[in-house]
Structure formats: C-alpha cells, structure tokens
Design a protein around this motif. Structure first.
Motif, PDB file in Angstrom:
ATOM      1  N   SER A 121      44.750  30.481-103.581  1.00  0.00           N
ATOM      2  CA  SER A 121      45.533  29.638-104.487  1.00  0.00           C
ATOM      3  C   SER A 121      46.068  30.398-105.696  1.00  0.00           C
ATOM      4  O   SER A 121      46.935  29.910-106.405  1.00  0.00           O
ATOM      5  CB  SER A 121      44.688  28.464-104.965  1.00  0.00           C
ATOM      6  OG  SER A 121      43.646  28.925-105.791  1.00  0.00           O
ATOM      7  N   PHE A 465      53.368  25.423-106.263  1.00  0.00           N
ATOM      8  CA  PHE A 465      52.301  24.996-105.346  1.00  0.00           C
ATOM      9  C   PHE A 465      51.629  23.700-105.785  1.00  0.00           C
ATOM     10  O   PHE A 465      50.466  23.455-105.477  1.00  0.00           O
ATOM     11  CB  PHE A 465      51.232  26.093-105.179  1.00  0.00           C
ATOM     12  CG  PHE A 465      51.762  27.318-104.506  1.00  0.00           C
ATOM     13  CD1 PHE A 465      52.034  27.308-103.154  1.00  0.00           C
ATOM     14  CD2 PHE A 465      52.004  28.471-105.228  1.00  0.00           C
ATOM     15  CE1 PHE A 465      52.535  28.445-102.521  1.00  0.00           C
ATOM     16  CE2 PHE A 465      52.501  29.599-104.614  1.00  0.00           C
ATOM     17  CZ  PHE A 465      52.781  29.592-103.249  1.00  0.00           C
ATOM     18  N   CYS A 467      52.201  21.050-104.536  1.00  0.00           N
ATOM     19  CA  CYS A 467      51.985  20.306-103.291  1.00  0.00           C
ATOM     20  C   CYS A 467      50.577  20.521-102.742  1.00  0.00           C
ATOM     21  O   CYS A 467      50.107  19.752-101.893  1.00  0.00           O
ATOM     22  CB  CYS A 467      53.030  20.720-102.244  1.00  0.00           C
ATOM     23  SG  CYS A 467      52.983  22.471-101.821  1.00  0.00           S
ATOM     24  N   VAL A 468      49.908  21.564-103.206  1.00  0.00           N
ATOM     25  CA  VAL A 468      48.531  21.832-102.789  1.00  0.00           C
ATOM     26  C   VAL A 468      47.544  21.364-103.858  1.00  0.00           C
ATOM     27  O   VAL A 468      46.559  20.693-103.567  1.00  0.00           O
ATOM     28  CB  VAL A 468      48.332  23.331-102.502  1.00  0.00           C
ATOM     29  CG1 VAL A 468      46.867  23.618-102.166  1.00  0.00           C
ATOM     30  CG2 VAL A 468      49.232  23.777-101.359  1.00  0.00           C
ATOM     31  N   THR A 469      47.826  21.728-105.104  1.00  0.00           N
ATOM     32  CA  THR A 469      46.864  21.429-106.165  1.00  0.00           C
ATOM     33  C   THR A 469      46.782  19.942-106.505  1.00  0.00           C
ATOM     34  O   THR A 469      45.837  19.530-107.186  1.00  0.00           O
ATOM     35  CB  THR A 469      47.224  22.213-107.444  1.00  0.00           C
ATOM     36  OG1 THR A 469      48.562  21.845-107.839  1.00  0.00           O
ATOM     37  CG2 THR A 469      47.156  23.709-107.194  1.00  0.00           C
ATOM     38  N   ILE A 500      41.502  25.866-103.731  1.00  0.00           N
ATOM     39  CA  ILE A 500      42.834  25.262-103.901  1.00  0.00           C
ATOM     40  C   ILE A 500      42.924  24.448-105.178  1.00  0.00           C
ATOM     41  O   ILE A 500      43.756  23.564-105.319  1.00  0.00           O
ATOM     42  CB  ILE A 500      43.211  24.401-102.683  1.00  0.00           C
ATOM     43  CG1 ILE A 500      42.191  23.261-102.497  1.00  0.00           C
ATOM     44  CG2 ILE A 500      43.317  25.238-101.434  1.00  0.00           C
ATOM     45  CD1 ILE A 500      42.574  22.310-101.376  1.00  0.00           C
TER      46      ILE A 500
END
Length: 501
Positions: A121, A465, A467-469, A500
């Motif tokens: 991440s 990112f 969309c991940v966290t 992540i």
C-alpha cells in the motif's frame, strides 16, 4: 524572599584564578545558567545550527582549538592531575580530534534521511527516518578525563545540530577555566557555553529543562542527575564508573597481560572510569602475575614512582583520603602502599589476599590500587562477576577462545575487551556506554550523533488509491474486515499486520 544575585561568569573565573589548587573555589550559581540557556534556545530555534556547513565549521574549530592550544591543555591537565604530557595528548587531545575529524568526514552521510522497507500500500509513498537535533543539551564532564568527557560528547552534539552548555568538573579548576576561555573564542558563543556548577548544584541546573543531559562520573552523582532529569522528562545518557572486573586465565601470556593491566590501572594514577578495578586471577598463575606486575611497575615508573615524570597525582585531598583509608583496610600490600598527603601522592599499589568482604570491594575507588583475588576456574570468576552490579567494562585475558567466549556471553556489561584493556572505550566505530548500574545510552562516532538526535518517522503519502484505503472507514462491514485480514496474511511475516491501511 529573593536570593541575592550571583556573581557573573567573568567574576567567577576571575575569582577562580586567585584560588590555589586544592582549595574550595567560588561556584557558579545555578540561576546564572538561565540566561545562557535562553540565549542558546533562541539561537537554536532560529535554525542557526541546522546547516551542514555550520556544523562542519564548528567541528573544524574544535580541532583548531586543540591544535593551537595543545600546550595550554597539557599545562592545565598537569596542574590539575599532574598528568604527564604523553597521557594528556594521547588519552585526551588526540581522542577528541579523532572524533571531530571522523564526524567531519561522515556528517553528510549521517544527515541523509534513512529509507525503510515499503509494503504494497506504500509502494508509491516515501517511508523514511529523519535525524533532527534535540535542541539545547547539557554536558557534564568528570575530573578523571576532563577534556575528553566534555569535548567528545560536544562533538556529537555539534554534529547532530544542537546547541550545548558544558559543565566541566569543579575538581579540575585549571582545565575548566581553560575551556571557559577558549570555547567562546573558537565556537559560536550564542550556541555553546561553559559554566561551572558545583556537584550539589547540578540537579538544580538540570531542572532548568534541557533537551538532553549527558553525564560522565560516579554512580551517586549520576543517580541524582537522573532523578532531577526525570522531574522534567528530560532524556539522559549516563556513563558511570564502578568496579570493572578483569579475569586472568591460567592459559595466557603473563608478561603481556601484566603490562597491559598495569598500564590501564595506573594510567592517570588510577583515576579512570574504564580501568580494571580488580583482578580475578586463576590460582595457578596468581604468584606469577603478581611478580610480573611488580616488574612492570619498576619498568614503567622506576624504583620510586614519586620521582617519575610518567606518574600522576590524586586530583584532590578528598579523593586522596578516601583511597588511602580504603587501601589500609583491605588485603595485604604486595607492592607500593606509600602515601604523601602534601603531594596527594599514592604509590602504584597491588593488594593480594583480598576477600570479597574487604572494604575495597564495596566502594568505588578511583585511585592507583589494584586488588588481586584468586579463583579456581572460569566458572567461579563468572559467578563472582555476576554477583556484582553490571559494570561499565569486563576484561578477560586468555589464549583459550572458549574462555573468552564464555566471559563475553555469560556476563553483562557496558563493554567487553579480551587480552587488552580500555581500548574498546576509545574507538570511534564502537558505541560505548553503560548498562544497569553503569549507566544508559552510548556515544562515539555515529552513536554520538544518534544520541543527540531524534529519529523522526516520516510517511509521505499521496491521495491516490482511495479505492483501496476506503475499506478502513466506517460503517464497518464484515466483508471489508475479511478483505483486510486476507491482505495482511500475504506478507505477514516480513511486513507486519495490515497492508492496505
């Protein structure tokens, strides 16, 4: 009721010049430090000490000061300790110059941020540690090595970008005056100051709130310093002297062993934090070792050490009386034992038939006295060492590598040296400091830089990112927890838990 104003540093040192060696001198009052501390803090907050070029210039000034005033330092140390020129140059001045030059040559590398391993991440982020200076530090030297214990820590403080206030020992008045006179002439006199606080005043000075306190000296004074620092949550480095054991095995070169031990113990008339304090000698070689030590003393200092230009004196009558009284109540004098109070002279002395219950084994003595105890094997030596508080140094002399390995691994101490003494405490590439009752923290070279730095953890992230966290945000759902748990198992062993976040 307000207290009367204290004499200024100028008046204090003027009075100090009129004070004869060995007499009480006028001490700087702790509140005199307040103005100096404020000046140093203002200068530090202005950022003057942060640039590499500034730090290098100050370090170069330290080297220049020592080179241009070598004779003055030798003269001051001679007046304070009767220290021979050879010892003054080798064990004080050269050590400081080596530290300063080593710092100059490596400072750029030390100041660079240290990057650490990244995970999935943080692949596109920066994870690093930045060394930042602590602020204004307080350095308290000891009379055993008044130049080295003041200036070697100062080198680390300068290299790390700090301002500093230095307090040399009041026992070595001539060296203290010299440092007070020279440091403002060579270093930035807004950043670096020299004071003399009496032993009883040091805790009050510490409570003025520094950003770090570095103390070298005995355990009782170090304890008071630590207690005072704790009241303001000030971090400390303590290098505390004590009973450094020295084991002599049946398998060793007795002649060389005796030379190295005698040099280390009687250097500076035994006034050292790192010298061997007592010998644990294998019973099979005790007689040979004592005879070899006698021969070494004759070779080093002649038939009358009092007349030798290579032998020092006790720093004051208090230390002299304490050493003399303990000497006469412990063991049997095998060689030496002569004392002359008017000269603060104690001959190099070796004691045999010393028992664990003797007074000398229960008090810290900084003087030219070497007790020799006998042991039957290395197991007994290790047991005796481990019965005592953890020392600053453990020494072992043996040609058997297994014996050396056992002493090193089965005892705990600030440092360890085999088949020599003291040298491990002088190397710029090795950290030196105590553990347990012998202190905390370390210094020399890069380790001095780290001691006077805060290693700040820095994570430089972007807003990508998401969309991940987003999985970490409420409302919490079992599905998101399952995904995060699964992700953490991918590299759990090397990276830690959740990857992540």
């Amino acid at each position: 009721m307000s207290r009367p104003p204290s004499p200024s540093p100028h008046r204090w040192f003027k009075a100090l010049r009129r004070t004869r060696l060995g007499e009480p001198c006028l001490k700087a009052y702790p509140l005199e430090c307040v103005d100096l501390l404020k000046r140093a803090r203002v200068t530090f907050q202005a950022g003057r000490s942060l640039k590499e070029s500034y730090r290098v210039a100050q370090l170069e000034a330290v080297v220049r000061m020592l080179e241009e005033h070598e004779c003055d330092f030798v003269d001051a140390l001679g007046k304070d300790l009767h220290k021979p020129r050879f010892e003054a140059v080798v064990s004080e001045l050269i050590l400081v110059k080596n530290e300063a030059l080593y710092a100059i040559n490596n400072l750029k590398k030390w100041m660079l941020p240290q990057h650490v391993e990244r995970n999935l991440s943080t692949t596109l982020d920066k994870c690093l540690m930045v060394s930042e200076p602590l602020g204004v530090v307080f350095i308290v030297g000891t009379w055993c090595s008044p130049v080295e214990t003041c200036l070697v820590p100062l080198v680390g403080a300068i290299a790390a970008g700090n301002c500093a206030i230095i307090s040399p020992s009041e026992c070595t008045a001539h060296t203290a005056e010299l440092l007070h006179r020279l440091i403002p002439s060579y270093l930035d006199n807004e950043c670096f100051h020299v004071i003399l606080a009496g032993t009883n005043d040091l805790p009050e000075v510490v409570e003025l709130k520094f950003d770090h306190v570095f103390f070298s000296g005995n355990r009782s004074e170090g304890t008071r310093i630590a207690q005072a620092a704790a009241r303001t949550l000030t971090p400390v480095t303590l290098v505390l002297g004590g009973k450094n054991p020295c084991y002599v095995d049946q398998d060793c070169d007795i002649a060389t062993t005796a030379q190295r031990i005698a040099w280390a113990r009687f250097h500076n008339a035994g006034q050292s934090l790192v010298a061997p304090f007592y010998i644990l000698c294998h019973t099979k070689v005790t007689a040979r070792l004592v005879q070899a030590l006698k021969s070494c003393l004759m070779q080093f200092y002649g038939s009358d050490p009092r007349e030798s230009r290579s032998y020092g004196r006790m720093v004051n009558l208090d230390i002299f009386n304490r050493t003399r009284d303990i000497l006469w109540r412990s063991g049997k004098v095998a060689v030496g034992g002569q004392v002359i109070e008017a000269e603060k002279y104690i001959a190099p002395t070796i004691l045999t038939e010393v028992a664990e219950s003797d007074p000398i084994m229960h008090q810290d003595i900084f003087g030219p006295v070497l007790p020799v105890l006998t042991v039957n094997n290395v197991d007994e030596a290790i047991a005796l060492i481990n019965k005592q508080e953890k020392p600053l140094c453990v020494y072992a002399y043996s040609s058997n590598s297994q014996v050396i390995s056992r002493l090193m691994s089965e005892t705990s101490s600030g440092s360890f040296c085999s088949n020599d003494s003291v040298l491990q405490s002088l190397m710029v590439a090795l950290p030196f400091g105590g553990v347990g009752a012998s202190g905390m923290g370390s210094y020399h070279g890069r380790y001095s830089f780290d001691t006077f730095s805060h290693r700040k953890s820095c994570l430089l992230r972007s807003t990508r990112f998401e969309c991940v966290t987003y999985l970490r945000y409420p409302p919490y759902e079992d599905r998101n927890l399952s995904l995060m748990t699964w992700a953490s198992t991918l590299s759990q062993k090397s990276q830690g838990w959740c990857q992540i976040m």
